[in-house]
Design a protein around this motif. Structure first.
Motif, PDB file in Angstrom:
ATOM      1  N   SER B  72       0.807  -1.230   0.000  1.00 41.86           N
ATOM      2  CA  SER B  72       0.000   0.000   0.000  1.00 41.86           C
ATOM      3  C   SER B  72       0.839   1.279   0.000  1.00 41.86           C
ATOM      4  CB  SER B  72      -0.952  -0.007   1.195  1.00 41.86           C
ATOM      5  OG  SER B  72      -1.843  -1.095   1.064  1.00 41.86           O
ATOM      6  N   ASP B  73       2.126   1.196   0.354  1.00 48.77           N
ATOM      7  CA  ASP B  73       2.992   2.386   0.314  1.00 48.77           C
ATOM      8  C   ASP B  73       3.123   2.929  -1.106  1.00 48.77           C
ATOM      9  OD1 ASP B  73       3.461   2.384   3.021  1.00 48.77           O
ATOM     10  OD2 ASP B  73       5.201   1.057   2.864  1.00 48.77           O
ATOM     11  N   PHE B  74       2.927   2.049  -2.078  1.00 48.18           N
ATOM     12  CA  PHE B  74       2.967   2.440  -3.493  1.00 48.18           C
ATOM     13  C   PHE B  74       2.049   3.643  -3.742  1.00 48.18           C
ATOM     14  CE2 PHE B  74       0.770   1.636  -7.651  1.00 48.18           C
ATOM     15  CZ  PHE B  74       1.848   1.890  -8.500  1.00 48.18           C
ATOM     16  N   TYR B  75       0.943   3.687  -2.994  1.00 41.45           N
ATOM     17  CA  TYR B  75      -0.065   4.720  -3.245  1.00 41.45           C
ATOM     18  C   TYR B  75       0.267   6.073  -2.606  1.00 41.45           C
ATOM     19  CZ  TYR B  75      -2.613   0.782  -5.048  1.00 41.45           C
ATOM     20  OH  TYR B  75      -2.970  -0.309  -5.783  1.00 41.45           O
ATOM     21  N   GLU B  76       1.385   6.126  -1.854  1.00 40.37           N
ATOM     22  CA  GLU B  76       1.791   7.419  -1.281  1.00 40.37           C
ATOM     23  C   GLU B  76       2.085   8.432  -2.385  1.00 40.37           C
ATOM     24  OE1 GLU B  76       1.949   8.674   1.671  1.00 40.37           O
ATOM     25  OE2 GLU B  76       1.836   6.974   3.053  1.00 40.37           O
ATOM     26  N   SER B  77       2.597   7.941  -3.520  1.00 40.70           N
ATOM     27  CA  SER B  77       3.059   8.890  -4.537  1.00 40.70           C
ATOM     28  C   SER B  77       2.284   8.804  -5.848  1.00 40.70           C
ATOM     29  CB  SER B  77       4.549   8.664  -4.802  1.00 40.70           C
ATOM     30  OG  SER B  77       4.750   7.334  -5.223  1.00 40.70           O
ATOM     31  N   ILE B  78       1.133   8.140  -5.831  1.00 42.51           N
ATOM     32  CA  ILE B  78       0.326   8.160  -7.059  1.00 42.51           C
ATOM     33  C   ILE B  78      -1.060   8.750  -6.767  1.00 42.51           C
ATOM     34  CG2 ILE B  78       1.540   6.093  -7.930  1.00 42.51           C
ATOM     35  CD1 ILE B  78      -1.185   4.713  -7.895  1.00 42.51           C
ATOM     36  N   GLY B  79      -1.615   9.358  -7.781  1.00 38.39           N
ATOM     37  CA  GLY B  79      -2.959   9.936  -7.670  1.00 38.39           C
ATOM     38  C   GLY B  79      -3.835   9.329  -8.747  1.00 38.39           C
ATOM     39  N   VAL B  80      -5.083   9.047  -8.392  1.00 39.86           N
ATOM     40  CA  VAL B  80      -5.978   8.383  -9.338  1.00 39.86           C
ATOM     41  C   VAL B  80      -7.336   9.086  -9.376  1.00 39.86           C
ATOM     42  CG1 VAL B  80      -7.097   6.204  -9.965  1.00 39.86           C
ATOM     43  CG2 VAL B  80      -4.911   6.155  -8.761  1.00 39.86           C
ATOM     44  N   ALA B  81      -7.825   9.359 -10.575  1.00 34.74           N
ATOM     45  CA  ALA B  81      -9.211   9.824 -10.728  1.00 34.74           C
ATOM     46  C   ALA B  81      -9.900   8.853 -11.674  1.00 34.74           C
ATOM     47  CB  ALA B  81      -9.253  11.238 -11.285  1.00 34.74           C
ATOM     48  N   PHE B  82     -10.824   8.087 -11.121  1.00 38.34           N
ATOM     49  CA  PHE B  82     -11.548   7.110 -11.944  1.00 38.34           C
ATOM     50  C   PHE B  82     -12.587   7.818 -12.806  1.00 38.34           C
ATOM     51  CE2 PHE B  82     -10.150   4.629  -8.265  1.00 38.34           C
ATOM     52  CZ  PHE B  82      -9.526   3.582  -8.908  1.00 38.34           C
ATOM     53  N   GLU B  83     -13.048   7.098 -13.825  1.00 34.96           N
ATOM     54  CA  GLU B  83     -14.048   7.687 -14.728  1.00 34.96           C
ATOM     55  C   GLU B  83     -15.344   8.011 -13.975  1.00 34.96           C
ATOM     56  OE1 GLU B  83     -15.122   5.231 -18.023  1.00 34.96           O
ATOM     57  OE2 GLU B  83     -16.373   6.784 -18.928  1.00 34.96           O
ATOM     58  N   THR B  84     -15.794   7.054 -13.147  1.00 37.06           N
ATOM     59  CA  THR B  84     -16.995   7.298 -12.341  1.00 37.06           C
ATOM     60  C   THR B  84     -16.562   7.983 -11.062  1.00 37.06           C
ATOM     61  OG1 THR B  84     -17.776   5.182 -13.144  1.00 37.06           O
ATOM     62  CG2 THR B  84     -19.026   6.182 -11.354  1.00 37.06           C
ATOM     63  N   PRO B  85     -17.033   9.215 -10.830  1.00 38.94           N
ATOM     64  CA  PRO B  85     -16.613   9.887  -9.603  1.00 38.94           C
ATOM     65  C   PRO B  85     -17.035   9.070  -8.387  1.00 38.94           C
ATOM     66  CG  PRO B  85     -17.686  11.429 -11.084  1.00 38.94           C
ATOM     67  CD  PRO B  85     -17.912  10.058 -11.638  1.00 38.94           C
ATOM     68  N   ASN B  86     -16.075   8.697  -7.544  1.00 35.45           N
ATOM     69  CA  ASN B  86     -16.394   7.877  -6.379  1.00 35.45           C
ATOM     70  C   ASN B  86     -16.141   8.682  -5.131  1.00 35.45           C
ATOM     71  OD1 ASN B  86     -13.771   7.817  -7.213  1.00 35.45           O
ATOM     72  ND2 ASN B  86     -13.795   5.641  -7.646  1.00 35.45           N
ATOM     73  N   LEU B  87     -17.212   9.260  -4.633  1.00 42.42           N
ATOM     74  CA  LEU B  87     -17.125  10.199  -3.525  1.00 42.42           C
ATOM     75  C   LEU B  87     -18.219   9.899  -2.509  1.00 42.42           C
ATOM     76  CD1 LEU B  87     -16.957  13.078  -6.071  1.00 42.42           C
ATOM     77  CD2 LEU B  87     -15.080  12.614  -4.512  1.00 42.42           C
ATOM     78  N   TYR B  88     -17.999  10.339  -1.275  1.00 42.40           N
ATOM     79  CA  TYR B  88     -19.024  10.169  -0.235  1.00 42.40           C
ATOM     80  C   TYR B  88     -20.123  11.195  -0.490  1.00 42.40           C
ATOM     81  CZ  TYR B  88     -15.993   7.072   2.455  1.00 42.40           C
ATOM     82  OH  TYR B  88     -15.238   6.010   2.869  1.00 42.40           O
ATOM     83  N   THR B  89     -21.267  10.730  -0.959  1.00 41.50           N
ATOM     84  CA  THR B  89     -22.310  11.659  -1.392  1.00 41.50           C
ATOM     85  C   THR B  89     -22.977  12.399  -0.231  1.00 41.50           C
ATOM     86  OG1 THR B  89     -23.875   9.835  -1.431  1.00 41.50           O
ATOM     87  CG2 THR B  89     -22.846  10.418  -3.519  1.00 41.50           C
ATOM     88  N   LYS B  90     -22.953  11.815   0.972  1.00 46.47           N
ATOM     89  CA  LYS B  90     -23.577  12.503   2.109  1.00 46.47           C
ATOM     90  C   LYS B  90     -22.563  13.345   2.880  1.00 46.47           C
ATOM     91  CE  LYS B  90     -27.721   9.898   2.603  1.00 46.47           C
ATOM     92  NZ  LYS B  90     -28.902   9.828   3.427  1.00 46.47           N
ATOM     93  N   PHE B  91     -21.416  13.561   2.264  1.00 45.06           N
ATOM     94  CA  PHE B  91     -20.399  14.414   2.874  1.00 45.06           C
ATOM     95  C   PHE B  91     -20.135  15.590   1.932  1.00 45.06           C
ATOM     96  CE2 PHE B  91     -20.050  10.509   5.065  1.00 45.06           C
ATOM     97  CZ  PHE B  91     -19.432  10.756   6.282  1.00 45.06           C
ATOM     98  N   THR B  92     -19.646  16.682   2.494  1.00 48.50           N
ATOM     99  CA  THR B  92     -19.375  17.846   1.647  1.00 48.50           C
ATOM    100  C   THR B  92     -18.096  17.626   0.841  1.00 48.50           C
ATOM    101  OG1 THR B  92     -17.979  18.986   3.249  1.00 48.50           O
ATOM    102  CG2 THR B  92     -20.358  19.341   3.449  1.00 48.50           C
TER     103      THR B  92
END
Lengths: 230, 284
Positions: B72-92
């Motif tokens: 999981s340390d691999f993800y310290e230096s990568i950023g990902v934006a998927f095609e389908t926005p995956n966000l907490y909808t009940k959060f701002t």
């Protein structure tokens, strides 16, 4: 730090999706029911309520929570951060344990019940909540939506609840001792009935073994179907 | 930075490979685009590079790390934006960014600055369920930049954006490139590929048909002609002139001096023309 962040988010997630309101309403209903019952029926009813609350509701709600999360495609985004799978799972389990335990605590407090064997009872309540949460996670890992989850989990949910028949004195078999629910029912019933130490120790060991086995199974299923789906 | 050799992948028990022998590399600081129609294998390739799909055949390494061995340390230096926005909808919007920022050990960017950069500063305290598709896409993009990533994966980053926000996002992607980030984009939008990518890979049916820079491709597949439209009195004249030895071309000189030119275009191919010619497929 990551675990705490995930735990806090899970609690807020459950709160904002109304799970705390549902539990609050159920807790009040349980307390009213217990207070209206004659004294001789309070403990047996409490055992049934806690069994239902911890097992059935836990089993149902953990699936709903995970599927709500997956419906918002959140798992995908969580697993491309440094969050570890065990931290993700632990946050889910702890948040749900908190919910189940708070409900059980307030039921006991509100109905003014207690007893001399509380240690066994608390162990039973905690590990039972853990086990049914883990059972829920096993099925939630592969389900695509809520209906799918219920179809896949209902049969197993009913099957593992069979020892309730022994508790209700309808049917009994030594095979029930293999089921985690047998151990749950014994430990939740210690406030009302005396059980031999060997029986209580067996229940504790049984729940612990189930907990270990299910933990490994949940990790493997989530790794295969949620973190690395293909 | 990224080295891929003979990559094959099949989903589940599907006997047919979705990816069939992909070989390519992506250099440090490069913006690399996967261009192809839906179902071509673009997102699957990206999911392998991100480490989500790990039951592949072939070799994939990122910064010398074999992806079969990543943690999981691999993800310290990568950023990902998927095609389908995956966000907490009940959060701002702000709560979403602040939550994800907590997972990174190294310093993260100020969420409010990111929201301001994509024009969402006034919606920072609005719950995501009230966002439009375009707003979710922009917030998703912000999340991919939270950890100052050296390597950024963007899956259809401009889908659902209006022209103003499209330009804003393109400028932000180029700004990330100027910071030295390596960016991998999947898209079926020719304009995005043309504007942003240093090199593009045409991918169809799980195979890479061609890799080159958009400029080179457009020149190679174009014709060396100028198309002109000019006025001769009240008449509109359209003509084509070879670009070879243009400076000494008498007809061209005459038009330049004598007439009012209304339009003038070189006849390089569009990236879409090259795609269709090379793959025999359209991008839709």
């Amino acid at each position: 730090m990551r675990l705490l962040a995930a735990l806090k988010q899970d609690i807020l997630f459950q709160f904002r999706h109304g799970f705390y309101y549902v539990y609050a309403v159920l807790t009040v209903l349980y307390i009213i029911t217990l207070r209206l019952l004659p004294e001789t029926l309070v403990y047996p009813t409490l055992t049934i309520i806690l069994f239902t609350d911890i097992c059935t509701l836990g089993f149902t709600f953990i699936g709903a929570i995970v599927l709500l999360e997956r419906g918002q495609n959140l798992t995908e985004s969580l697993f491309v951060t440094p969050l570890r799978l065990h931290e993700y799972l632990l946050a889910k389990i702890l948040s749900f344990l908190l919910l189940s335990f708070a409900s059980a605590f307030f039921v006991m407090l509100g109905a003014s019940v207690g007893g001399h064997d509380r240690m066994w009872f608390v162990y039973g309540a905690i590990f039972s909540a853990l086990i049914y949460t883990l059972f829920g996670l096993v099925f939630a890992a592969r389900a695509r939506h809520v209906n799918d989850y219920f179809v896949k989990s209902l049969g197993i949910g009913l099957a593992i609840s069979l020892p309730i028949l022994a508790y209700l004195r309808l049917f009994d078999t030594p095979l029930f001792y293999v089921f985690p629910t047998r151990a749950t029912l014994i430990l939740l019933d210690v406030l009302d009935h005396d059980y031999a130490l060997s029986e209580k120790l067996f229940s504790v060991a049984s729940l612990f073994i189930w907990f270990l086995v299910l933990s490994g199974w949940v990790y493997q299923r989530f790794d295969k179907y949620v973190r690395h789906p293909a | 930075m990224i080295e891929v050799k003979d990559l094959h992948f099949a989903y589940g028990s599907n006997p047919h490979d979705t990816l069939r022998g992909l070989t390519f590399h992506i250099d440090d600081g490069e913006v690399f685009g996967f261009l192809g129609p839906s179902g071509a294998g673009k997102s699957t390739t990206q999911k392998i590079l991100i480490g989500i799909l790990n039951r592949y055949r072939g070799t994939v390494s990122v910064n010398g790390l074999n992806l079969q061995n990543l943690n999981s340390d691999f993800y310290e230096s990568i950023g990902v934006a998927f095609e389908t926005p995956n966000l907490y909808t009940k959060f701002t919007a702000l709560e979403n960014l602040e939550f994800f920022a907590q997972f990174y050990g190294s310093g993260t960017r100020d969420p409010m600055q990111l929201l301001t950069a994509v024009g969402l500063e006034e919606d920072a305290h609005t719950r995501v369920r009230n966002f439009s598709k375009g707003m979710k896409v922009r917030l998703n993009f912000c999340r991919s930049l939270l950890n100052n990533p050296k390597l950024i994966f963007l899956d259809e980053p401009t889908a659902g954006l209006d022209p103003v926000n499209l330009r804003k996002l393109e400028a932000l992607i180029l700004k990330e490139k100027s910071r030295g980030s390596t960016i991998c984009i999947t898209t079926h939008d020719m304009h995005v590929a043309d504007t942003l990518c240093d090199r593009v890979a045409f991918i169809v049916d799980g195979e890479i048909r061609l890799i080159d820079s958009p400029r080179e491709l457009k020149l190679q597949h174009g014709e060396r002609f100028l198309d002109l439209e000019y006025r001769d009195g009240t008449s509109l004249i359209c003509t084509s002139i070879s670009m070879d030895k243009l400076g000494t071309n008498e007809i061209f000189q005459k038009i330049l001096y004598k007439y009012h030119i209304e339009t003038i275009h070189s006849r390089e191919a569009s990236l879409e023309d090259v795609f269709v010619k090379t793959t025999g497929r359209s991008l839709q």
